[in-house]
Every structure is written in structure tokens, then in C-alpha cells.
Motif scaffolding. Sequence first.
Motif, PDB file in Angstrom:
ATOM      1  N   ALA A  14       0.770  -1.186   0.018  1.00 58.55           N
ATOM      2  CA  ALA A  14       0.098  -0.008   0.189  1.00 58.55           C
ATOM      3  C   ALA A  14       0.939   1.319   0.146  1.00 58.55           C
ATOM      4  O   ALA A  14       0.424   2.122  -0.650  1.00 58.55           O
ATOM      5  N   HIS A 200     -28.111   8.243  -0.924  1.00 58.61           N
ATOM      6  CA  HIS A 200     -29.162   8.798  -0.151  1.00 58.61           C
ATOM      7  C   HIS A 200     -28.503   8.215   1.284  1.00 58.61           C
ATOM      8  O   HIS A 200     -28.902   8.904   2.427  1.00 58.61           O
ATOM      9  N   ALA A 201     -28.432   6.834   1.323  1.00 53.86           N
ATOM     10  CA  ALA A 201     -28.208   6.295   2.718  1.00 53.86           C
ATOM     11  C   ALA A 201     -27.260   7.053   3.601  1.00 53.86           C
ATOM     12  O   ALA A 201     -27.136   7.297   4.600  1.00 53.86           O
ATOM     13  N   THR A 202     -26.091   7.452   2.729  1.00 49.24           N
ATOM     14  CA  THR A 202     -25.022   8.376   3.241  1.00 49.24           C
ATOM     15  C   THR A 202     -25.385   9.645   3.728  1.00 49.24           C
ATOM     16  O   THR A 202     -24.740  10.489   4.483  1.00 49.24           O
ATOM     17  N   GLY A 203     -26.288  10.317   3.134  1.00 49.09           N
ATOM     18  CA  GLY A 203     -26.734  11.606   3.400  1.00 49.09           C
ATOM     19  C   GLY A 203     -26.313  12.402   2.251  1.00 49.09           C
ATOM     20  O   GLY A 203     -26.268  13.635   2.694  1.00 49.09           O
ATOM     21  N   VAL A 204     -25.928  12.073   1.027  1.00 48.95           N
ATOM     22  CA  VAL A 204     -25.350  13.012   0.135  1.00 48.95           C
ATOM     23  C   VAL A 204     -26.596  13.917  -0.167  1.00 48.95           C
ATOM     24  O   VAL A 204     -27.857  13.365  -0.569  1.00 48.95           O
ATOM     25  N   LYS A 208     -26.198  17.368  -5.041  1.00 51.42           N
ATOM     26  CA  LYS A 208     -24.842  16.580  -5.333  1.00 51.42           C
ATOM     27  C   LYS A 208     -25.261  15.386  -6.085  1.00 51.42           C
ATOM     28  O   LYS A 208     -24.500  14.796  -6.854  1.00 51.42           O
ATOM     29  N   ARG A 212     -23.497  14.585  -9.374  1.00 54.01           N
ATOM     30  CA  ARG A 212     -22.423  13.740  -9.355  1.00 54.01           C
ATOM     31  C   ARG A 212     -22.997  12.271  -9.723  1.00 54.01           C
ATOM     32  O   ARG A 212     -21.994  11.642 -10.350  1.00 54.01           O
ATOM     33  N   HIS A 213     -24.041  11.901  -9.676  1.00 53.86           N
ATOM     34  CA  HIS A 213     -24.553  10.309 -10.211  1.00 53.86           C
ATOM     35  C   HIS A 213     -25.307  10.394 -11.027  1.00 53.86           C
ATOM     36  O   HIS A 213     -25.190   9.365 -11.778  1.00 53.86           O
TER      37      HIS A 213
ATOM     38  N   GLN B 100     -29.847  13.830   8.939  1.00 55.23           N
ATOM     39  CA  GLN B 100     -28.645  13.950   8.298  1.00 55.23           C
ATOM     40  C   GLN B 100     -27.399  13.635   9.421  1.00 55.23           C
ATOM     41  O   GLN B 100     -26.692  12.538   8.788  1.00 55.23           O
ATOM     42  N   ARG B 103     -26.833   9.671   9.833  1.00 58.42           N
ATOM     43  CA  ARG B 103     -26.809   8.807   8.903  1.00 58.42           C
ATOM     44  C   ARG B 103     -25.347   8.483   8.804  1.00 58.42           C
ATOM     45  O   ARG B 103     -25.036   7.494   7.992  1.00 58.42           O
ATOM     46  N   MET B 121     -17.254   6.839 -11.402  1.00 59.51           N
ATOM     47  CA  MET B 121     -16.623   7.296 -10.225  1.00 59.51           C
ATOM     48  C   MET B 121     -15.527   6.104 -10.380  1.00 59.51           C
ATOM     49  O   MET B 121     -15.613   5.098 -10.201  1.00 59.51           O
ATOM     50  N   GLU B 129     -16.648   9.013  -0.702  1.00 63.45           N
ATOM     51  CA  GLU B 129     -18.096   9.866  -0.786  1.00 63.45           C
ATOM     52  C   GLU B 129     -18.422  10.144   0.703  1.00 63.45           C
ATOM     53  O   GLU B 129     -18.991  11.269   1.106  1.00 63.45           O
ATOM     54  N   PRO B 130     -18.802   9.239   1.709  1.00 65.27           N
ATOM     55  CA  PRO B 130     -19.384   9.169   2.917  1.00 65.27           C
ATOM     56  C   PRO B 130     -18.193  10.285   3.826  1.00 65.27           C
ATOM     57  O   PRO B 130     -18.832  11.084   4.390  1.00 65.27           O
ATOM     58  N   VAL B 132     -16.411  12.525   2.390  1.00 67.53           N
ATOM     59  CA  VAL B 132     -16.453  14.020   1.981  1.00 67.53           C
ATOM     60  C   VAL B 132     -17.778  14.707   2.305  1.00 67.53           C
ATOM     61  O   VAL B 132     -17.755  15.811   2.763  1.00 67.53           O
ATOM     62  N   THR B 133     -18.759  13.941   2.342  1.00 67.68           N
ATOM     63  CA  THR B 133     -20.171  14.478   2.698  1.00 67.68           C
ATOM     64  C   THR B 133     -20.045  14.825   4.271  1.00 67.68           C
ATOM     65  O   THR B 133     -20.563  15.805   4.678  1.00 67.68           O
ATOM     66  N   HIS B 134     -19.721  13.967   5.035  1.00 75.25           N
ATOM     67  CA  HIS B 134     -19.770  14.179   6.662  1.00 75.25           C
ATOM     68  C   HIS B 134     -18.500  14.752   7.237  1.00 75.25           C
ATOM     69  O   HIS B 134     -18.590  15.331   8.352  1.00 75.25           O
ATOM     70  N   LYS B 144      -7.665  10.606   1.542  1.00 78.89           N
ATOM     71  CA  LYS B 144      -7.069   9.346   0.407  1.00 78.89           C
ATOM     72  C   LYS B 144      -6.316   8.567   1.639  1.00 78.89           C
ATOM     73  O   LYS B 144      -6.474   7.341   1.245  1.00 78.89           O
ATOM     74  N   LYS B 148      -7.345   4.665   1.538  1.00 76.95           N
ATOM     75  CA  LYS B 148      -6.407   3.437   1.287  1.00 76.95           C
ATOM     76  C   LYS B 148      -6.357   2.380   2.329  1.00 76.95           C
ATOM     77  O   LYS B 148      -6.170   1.213   2.395  1.00 76.95           O
ATOM     78  N   ARG B 180     -16.895   1.294   1.417  1.00 76.06           N
ATOM     79  CA  ARG B 180     -17.799   2.655   1.606  1.00 76.06           C
ATOM     80  C   ARG B 180     -18.616   2.644   2.949  1.00 76.06           C
ATOM     81  O   ARG B 180     -18.734   3.476   3.552  1.00 76.06           O
ATOM     82  N   LEU B 184     -16.954   5.536   7.410  1.00 69.80           N
ATOM     83  CA  LEU B 184     -17.106   6.231   8.687  1.00 69.80           C
ATOM     84  C   LEU B 184     -17.275   5.543   9.837  1.00 69.80           C
ATOM     85  O   LEU B 184     -17.734   6.238  11.051  1.00 69.80           O
TER      86      LEU B 184
END
Lengths: 302, 338
Positions: A14, A200-204, A208, A212-213, B100, B103, B121, B129-130, B132-134, B144, B148, B180, B184
Amino acid sequence: MMNKSEKTALLQSASAAKEIEGRSLWRDARIRLFRNKAAVGSMIILGIITLLAIIAPLLSPYAYDQIDWGYIQEGPNWENGHIFGTDGNGRDLFIRVLYGARVSLAVGLLATAVSLIIGVTYGAIAGYFGGKIDSIMMRFVDVLYSLPFMFFVIMLMVVFGRNIFLIFVALGAVEWLTMARIVRGQTLSLRRREFIEAAHATGVSNFKIIFRHVIPNVLGPVIVYMTLTIPQVILTESFLSFLGLGVQEPLTSWGVLISEGAKVIEASTWMLIYPAVFLALTLFCFNFIGDGLRDALDPKDR
Amino acid sequence: MTVMTTAPDKRDNAPILSVRDLKVHFPIPGKGLFAKDRPLKAVDGVDFDLYPGETLGVVGESGCGKSTLGRAILQLIAPSGGQVAWLGKNIVGIPHRDMQPLRRDLQIIFQDPLASLNPRMTIGEIIAEPLVTHKPELGKDEIKTRVKRMMARVGLLPQMINRYPHEFSGGQCQRIGIARAMILEPKLIVCDEPVSALDVSIQAQIVNLLQELQREFDLSLIFISHDLSIVRHICHRIMVLYLGNVMELADRDSIYANPKHPYTKALISAVPIPDPEIERNKERIVLTGDLPSPLSPPSGCVFRTRCPFAQEKCATDVPTIDRVSETQEVACHFHNSI
Ligand SMILES: Nc1ncnc2c1ncn2[C@@H]1O[C@H](COP(=O)(O)OP(=O)(O)O)[C@@H](O)[C@H]1O
Ligand code: SF4
Ligand SMILES: [Mg+2]
């Protein structure tokens, strides 16, 4: 599933290993597109026409509105530099065809861009939210669809006078309707996909998710439709010009030139042939590119 | 497969999730011009508690409401009634902005691993994404690094971070989906048939990965499946659903050793036992007929149209949930006599 040594090996690699570049679906599509000979040929021809249109003033000793009193409505002649001949006002046809290209291509591109921005956003919102919002938004599109567009444009021209900007707006305002329908249909089927649900589940946020999608995943058919819209818009503009509602003299477009040429088709064929050839060539090229893009973006084997 | 871990000791803990009388009724447009909408009762009054670090299996035939239940718990589908209490607070119908922040603790893994990843993506963008959102304040580099680290944790090579979903196998895609969901460090993951679409050889790897992560992060899992041998392997407790109703809810050992509900018995007797001697002689209840439509479920006990033990009472009275032991509840009028 993994023993300790495997795991440490993974972690070590890694930090050490270089990141591998991915093969995006866009890149795959580009490769497929460049394998398509008709599409590549069309891109080259269009590229040349566009280039000629841009550097037009450098190519001819004459200006597009300059009257050469010695040669009124004369045929092509290499010696005097009127390689496509002159029109009824003694203006060089070669430079006028290239200036016409500027207007025709600009109208096509700008009107399509307008339709793209409005149509994609509108369609994505309607399809994504669905339900009542979708019904209301799409009924509005249906209503606009049913308006007699040509009548509408002619009215606008009569009221506001002939104006190239008005042509952009009018054409863009009509073309976005179909774009919105296409995008909405695609979005409706995307909406139920799991990756949207995961977001959605993540709260985006909805905004967005749409940008984005949803939109990147409906862009394929949008791009194809776009390449087919450009020639359609160019043709519509030519048609308007043919009716005498196009750009104002001394500016010109292919449609204007063709309509002037058609009036003197027997005496001065060149005045029709040259702009007509450029127009036809451009239309063919866009259609070949559109076909190539369709095959490239939506391969059966995906 | 080996049978693992004892259930976490729940007496010490308050439930992390309490579901009470949860209902999801989809309005289906009636036939005819002026017909009213009819409710499709996908989930019709479900109760259960879930404890920290616990795995609850949800089993039942296709169409019995498992996915709908999972999504209703996460408020991805608005429930039509009942309550979902997360850490003691009801979350049904609360405003979007209150939901929110919750989540980040509630995640989901899907059945179709490729469809659950945005094809446009990169893996890195998907897993990030999660975050970046939270936690946008973390900044690019830190995000990043975490991505990883999580990739390595779920068994993906971190240098694959810039690749796209279509360049991976189904099992690897499922690992991406898990990464994913885990990035979080949530408290609950709803796993909606996470291995049903995978090769049998890969199923065990994914199930084991989920178990490892559960132990490492003290995760609670709701594990939806129709495969009773996998459920037996991973779940501490099991809930049997039929037409949106709970038929039986018990800890794993009780339900496999001593199923009380005729439907549970039928499901369990359909699982082949490796020993041919036992397999030949075991009691077998074969399910006949199809699942009735959830638009017009049978009166009384919803299972009665397919139950070999059904009697008159079953058509008139809805069975209540009886507690038959400390760890086992069953909804059948005659569970003592059959
Ligand atoms: N969005 C929806 N609208 C209408 N009916 C639905 C919807 N989603 C699921 N259903 C119905 O609800 C029932 C339960 O579906 P689901 O929860 O997907 O079952 P399972 O996951 O157990 O196979 C099915 O009868 C299904 O047709
Ligand atoms: S209540 Fe009656 S129909 Fe329902 S499971 Fe029990 S015996 Fe069968
Ligand atoms: Mg399901």
C-alpha cells in the motif's frame, strides 16, 4: 480469509506501490470512437471547415462585404482570386461561404449549448424527484411542444426585428424540450439504482446526487443527441434564412447564401453549389459523428 | 461452515435500535378510472430490538418484505406507521436536517455489487464519498489516506484507488461496497443479501470479512438473506418474515434446534443436511402454493393458506406473538401442539 502475512504484505505494498491508472468508461468510448473511420473522417473534415471559418479573413484578398465592381455575378476564376466566383453584388463568394460557416456553426453550437444546459438540468430534476414535481414539469414541456414553433419564431422576428441573438434563443428554447425528455427518461430508470440509494443512505444532498451520480450517467445519450441536434439547428436556421428571416445583410449564413443561389440557379449555378456543398458536408459529418458516438458510448458488450 | 461466537450479552446494554409496529404500505393505483389506491402491505407491524455488536438475520421468501424493512429502518423509504428508535430516539418522520447527522452511523450494503457502485466514479471517489459528505474538514490528503487504509482493511490493493468498478470482479465490488459502508465507522449496517449474487466460493470470504469487521468495530448488523445456512453461520438472532409479518424471532440455536412456527420449520427442513442418514430421516414440511399477494393478504394468520396445520381459528384470529422462552417468540395459535 486472509492470514497475517498476507495482510502485512498488502499494507506494505500500500505504501510502496504506485497507483494504477483506471480505465474509465469515457476512455473506452473514446478508443472505440477513434476506431470508427467514418466518424474520424467526419471529425477531420469538420475540423478543417471550422478552421477555415475561423481564419477566413487571412484566406482571401477580399472582405466579405467588399464589392468588386469589375466582377458582378461572375463564375469561379483563379486568376482574379474569386475562386468561388462572386454574387449579384460583386462580393467574393469564397469569403462569404466561410463567413456563412461562422454564423451557421455558431448558431448550431450555441443553440445546442443552450438546449443542453436547460434540458439536462430540467430533465434530471423532473426524473429524479418524480411524482408530482415530474408530472407538473413534464406537462409544461408538453404544452411548449404543442405550440407552433415556426409561427412563434416568425412572430418574434416581426416584433423584435431580425436579430441573430433571437435566433439562438428561439432555437435553443425549442431544442431543449426533447433533451429534457431524453434525460428525464434516463433519470427515471437510474433513480432506482443501488448506487443512488447508497448515496442517499450516506446523506449526500439531492443536488449533489443529481450532479455527481445522475448527470454523468445520462451523458452518453445526451452527447449523441447533441451531435444530432447541431445539424438540425443549422438546418432550421437555413430554413428561416430561406424564408428571409435569417441574419441581416451584409452578414450571411449558409441558408441565406443558398436562398440567394436558388433564385439564380440557372444563370449562376456556383452561387447555389458552393454553400450547398458546405452545408451538406457539415450535416453529413455531424450525423456520422453522432452514429459513431452512439456505437462508442453504448456498446452491446458492456 | 463453523458455528461461531456467542451473542453479545444484551442484558448489560440498551438496544441500539428498537423497532415497534413498523409498517410500510405502498399505495397501488386501483383498477378503473375512479378506483381508490389500494395499500400493498410490504411490511405490516414488525417489532424487534437490536443490540450493539449483534447480528440479526432476516429471512423469508423473495417478496416477503425484507428489503423494504431494511430500507424503512434507514428511512430510505418513509414508513407508513410505527416507530424506529435509534439510540433511544424515534427517527420516523423527523426533519431531514435532524436525520442527516445520524446517517453517518447507519449504512447499507446491497445485493448487486456492481449496480451499487457508480460506473463513472473511481473506487477512491466512491469510498471517499461518505467522508467527503460528513467530514469535509479532513482535507484531500487525509481522506485519501483513510480510503487507502480502508481498502487494505477490506482486502483490496490500495494502488487500485484510481480504477473503475467495471475493472473488478463481483467479490471485489462487494468489498468496495463494504469499504464505503465502513469508512465512517458506523454503528449499524443493513446488509441486503450481500452475498446472494456472488459465487459460492466467494460468499464465505465476504461473510468472514463482515464478521471480522463486526468484531473489530463492534458493529451491529441486520443481515437479510434467504440462505439459511449462511444466516446460521453469521447471525446471533434470526427473524422470520412472511408477508411483512414476523412469524418467529429467536436466537440462532433455538431456532435451528427447535423451530416453533410451521413456516420456520418448512424453511429449515428445506435446507439440506450434509449427513445423508439424517437428511433421509428428518422431518420435512414442504411448502405448497405461492406466496399470496401482499395486496390482499389472508385474514387471520397470513400464513394459513399454505400452513399444513391451519384450523378454523387461523382464518378469524390474528395470532399474537407469544414468548415461548427467554430467547424465542412465535406468532402461531397452535405452536404448543404442533
Ligand atoms: N416501491 C415499491 N412500490 C410498490 N411495491 C413495492 C415497492 N417496493 C417493494 N414493493 C413490493 O413490496 C413487497 C416486498 O418487497 P421486498 O421488500 O423487495 O421483498 P424482499 O426483499 O423480501 O424480496 C413485494 O410485493 C414488492 O412487490
Ligand atoms: S396460526 Fe394457524 S395458520 Fe398460522 S401458522 Fe399457526 S397453525 Fe398455521
Ligand atoms: Mg430483497
